[in-house]
Motif scaffolding. Structure first.
Motif, PDB file in Angstrom:
ATOM      1  N   GLU A   1     -16.533  16.279  51.693  1.00 19.92           N
ATOM      2  CA  GLU A   1     -16.078  17.004  50.202  1.00 19.92           C
ATOM      3  C   GLU A   1     -16.441  18.749  50.241  1.00 19.92           C
ATOM      4  OE1 GLU A   1     -15.358  17.378  45.334  1.00 19.92           O
ATOM      5  OE2 GLU A   1     -16.911  15.589  46.453  1.00 19.92           O
ATOM      6  N   PHE A   2     -17.812  18.662  50.036  1.00 17.56           N
ATOM      7  CA  PHE A   2     -18.380  19.672  50.645  1.00 17.56           C
ATOM      8  C   PHE A   2     -18.221  20.430  52.561  1.00 17.56           C
ATOM      9  CE2 PHE A   2     -21.715  22.793  52.804  1.00 17.56           C
ATOM     10  CZ  PHE A   2     -22.046  23.754  51.696  1.00 17.56           C
ATOM     11  N   LEU A   3     -17.669  19.911  53.074  1.00 18.05           N
ATOM     12  CA  LEU A   3     -17.547  20.630  54.334  1.00 18.05           C
ATOM     13  C   LEU A   3     -16.172  20.893  53.866  1.00 18.05           C
ATOM     14  CD1 LEU A   3     -18.965  18.763  56.209  1.00 18.05           C
ATOM     15  CD2 LEU A   3     -19.814  20.700  56.238  1.00 18.05           C
ATOM     16  N   ASP A   4     -15.197  20.022  53.555  1.00 19.59           N
ATOM     17  CA  ASP A   4     -13.952  20.378  53.264  1.00 19.59           C
ATOM     18  C   ASP A   4     -13.604  21.976  52.434  1.00 19.59           C
ATOM     19  OD1 ASP A   4     -12.880  18.486  55.063  1.00 19.59           O
ATOM     20  OD2 ASP A   4     -12.122  17.143  53.218  1.00 19.59           O
TER      21      ASP A   4
ATOM     22  N   PHE B   1     -16.013  24.181  51.400  1.00 15.20           N
ATOM     23  CA  PHE B   1     -16.635  25.555  52.313  1.00 15.20           C
ATOM     24  C   PHE B   1     -16.031  26.076  53.528  1.00 15.20           C
ATOM     25  CE2 PHE B   1     -20.156  28.495  54.069  1.00 15.20           C
ATOM     26  CZ  PHE B   1     -20.187  28.777  52.105  1.00 15.20           C
ATOM     27  N   ARG B   2     -14.522  25.410  54.271  1.00 19.44           N
ATOM     28  CA  ARG B   2     -13.660  25.644  55.759  1.00 19.44           C
ATOM     29  C   ARG B   2     -12.999  27.085  54.755  1.00 19.44           C
ATOM     30  NH1 ARG B   2     -12.907  23.938  60.593  1.00 19.44           N
ATOM     31  NH2 ARG B   2     -14.469  21.937  59.997  1.00 19.44           N
TER      32      ARG B   2
ATOM     33  N   PHE C   1     -20.236  35.306  60.051  1.00 23.82           N
ATOM     34  CA  PHE C   1     -20.762  33.677  59.430  1.00 23.82           C
ATOM     35  C   PHE C   1     -20.302  32.241  60.210  1.00 23.82           C
ATOM     36  CE2 PHE C   1     -18.939  31.784  56.046  1.00 23.82           C
ATOM     37  CZ  PHE C   1     -19.704  31.579  55.168  1.00 23.82           C
ATOM     38  N   ASP C   2     -22.346  31.902  59.658  1.00 21.44           N
ATOM     39  CA  ASP C   2     -22.114  30.388  60.175  1.00 21.44           C
ATOM     40  C   ASP C   2     -22.603  29.403  58.803  1.00 21.44           C
ATOM     41  OD1 ASP C   2     -21.773  31.676  63.217  1.00 21.44           O
ATOM     42  OD2 ASP C   2     -23.655  32.322  62.864  1.00 21.44           O
ATOM     43  N   VAL C   3     -22.177  28.403  59.821  1.00 25.32           N
ATOM     44  CA  VAL C   3     -22.638  27.364  58.460  1.00 25.32           C
ATOM     45  C   VAL C   3     -23.123  26.318  59.840  1.00 25.32           C
ATOM     46  CG1 VAL C   3     -21.586  25.339  56.963  1.00 25.32           C
ATOM     47  CG2 VAL C   3     -20.260  27.400  57.412  1.00 25.32           C
ATOM     48  N   LEU C   4     -24.849  26.246  58.888  1.00 24.10           N
ATOM     49  CA  LEU C   4     -25.506  25.830  59.754  1.00 24.10           C
ATOM     50  C   LEU C   4     -26.240  25.056  58.947  1.00 24.10           C
ATOM     51  CD1 LEU C   4     -27.932  28.379  60.800  1.00 24.10           C
ATOM     52  CD2 LEU C   4     -26.660  27.728  61.362  1.00 24.10           C
TER      53      LEU C   4
ATOM     54  N   HIS D   1     -10.495  33.302  48.466  1.00 23.54           N
ATOM     55  CA  HIS D   1     -11.685  32.210  49.570  1.00 23.54           C
ATOM     56  C   HIS D   1     -13.342  32.112  48.917  1.00 23.54           C
ATOM     57  CE1 HIS D   1     -12.088  35.537  52.197  1.00 23.54           C
ATOM     58  NE2 HIS D   1     -13.014  35.143  52.022  1.00 23.54           N
ATOM     59  N   TYR D   2     -13.276  32.948  48.446  1.00 24.39           N
ATOM     60  CA  TYR D   2     -15.174  32.889  48.135  1.00 24.39           C
ATOM     61  C   TYR D   2     -14.573  31.780  46.986  1.00 24.39           C
ATOM     62  CZ  TYR D   2     -19.551  33.768  46.122  1.00 24.39           C
ATOM     63  OH  TYR D   2     -20.769  33.613  45.428  1.00 24.39           O
ATOM     64  N   LEU D   3     -14.170  32.259  45.579  1.00 28.84           N
ATOM     65  CA  LEU D   3     -14.204  32.009  44.557  1.00 28.84           C
ATOM     66  C   LEU D   3     -13.256  30.796  44.556  1.00 28.84           C
ATOM     67  CD1 LEU D   3     -12.298  35.673  42.736  1.00 28.84           C
ATOM     68  CD2 LEU D   3     -14.718  34.075  41.861  1.00 28.84           C
ATOM     69  N   GLU D   4     -12.165  29.518  45.160  1.00 26.19           N
ATOM     70  CA  GLU D   4     -12.050  28.978  45.339  1.00 26.19           C
ATOM     71  C   GLU D   4     -13.423  27.862  46.101  1.00 26.19           C
ATOM     72  OE1 GLU D   4     -10.185  25.522  44.670  1.00 26.19           O
ATOM     73  OE2 GLU D   4      -9.730  27.124  43.993  1.00 26.19           O
TER      74      GLU D   4
END
Length: 101
Positions: free
Chosen positions: A17-20, A22-23, A38-41, A70-73
């Motif tokens: 759910e987090f990955l969805d 954060f995408r 912008f990298d997700v590690l 997109h940030y707020l969502e």
């Protein structure tokens, strides 16, 4: 240039759910004119622990980023599924020719 590193720990059972969520932020941020990277590690020793590595052209570009849909969502979706507040650490760039080449 400004670097922000954001540490996030996701509640058990909510990583997908987090990955969805954060995408949405990842894809939108990469298109922002003020964003350079912008990298997700993900921590290989704790698959619920993430660090977001963000490079912006300026503090103003980061401020504009925080106003985007997109940030707020993303924040709206992840806040209920993280274990505590996101922690942010800021860095100034001293040597980074590779980022502007």
């Amino acid at each position: 240039m400004l670097i922000q590193m954001v540490a996030i720990h996701v509640k058990q059972g909510h990583v997908d759910e987090f990955l969805d969520a954060f995408r949405i932020n990842y894809e939108g941020t990469r298109r922002e004119p003020g964003n350079l990277r912008f990298d997700v590690l993900r921590n290989p020793e704790d698959d619920h622990s993430f660090v977001i590595y963000e490079v912006f052209k300026s503090a103003e570009a980061l401020d504009e980023h925080r106003k985007t849909a997109h940030y707020l969502e993303c924040v709206r979706r992840i806040d209920p599924i993280i274990t505590g507040p996101r922690t942010k650490t800021f860095y100034n760039v001293e040597m980074a020719d590779f980022l502007t080449a």
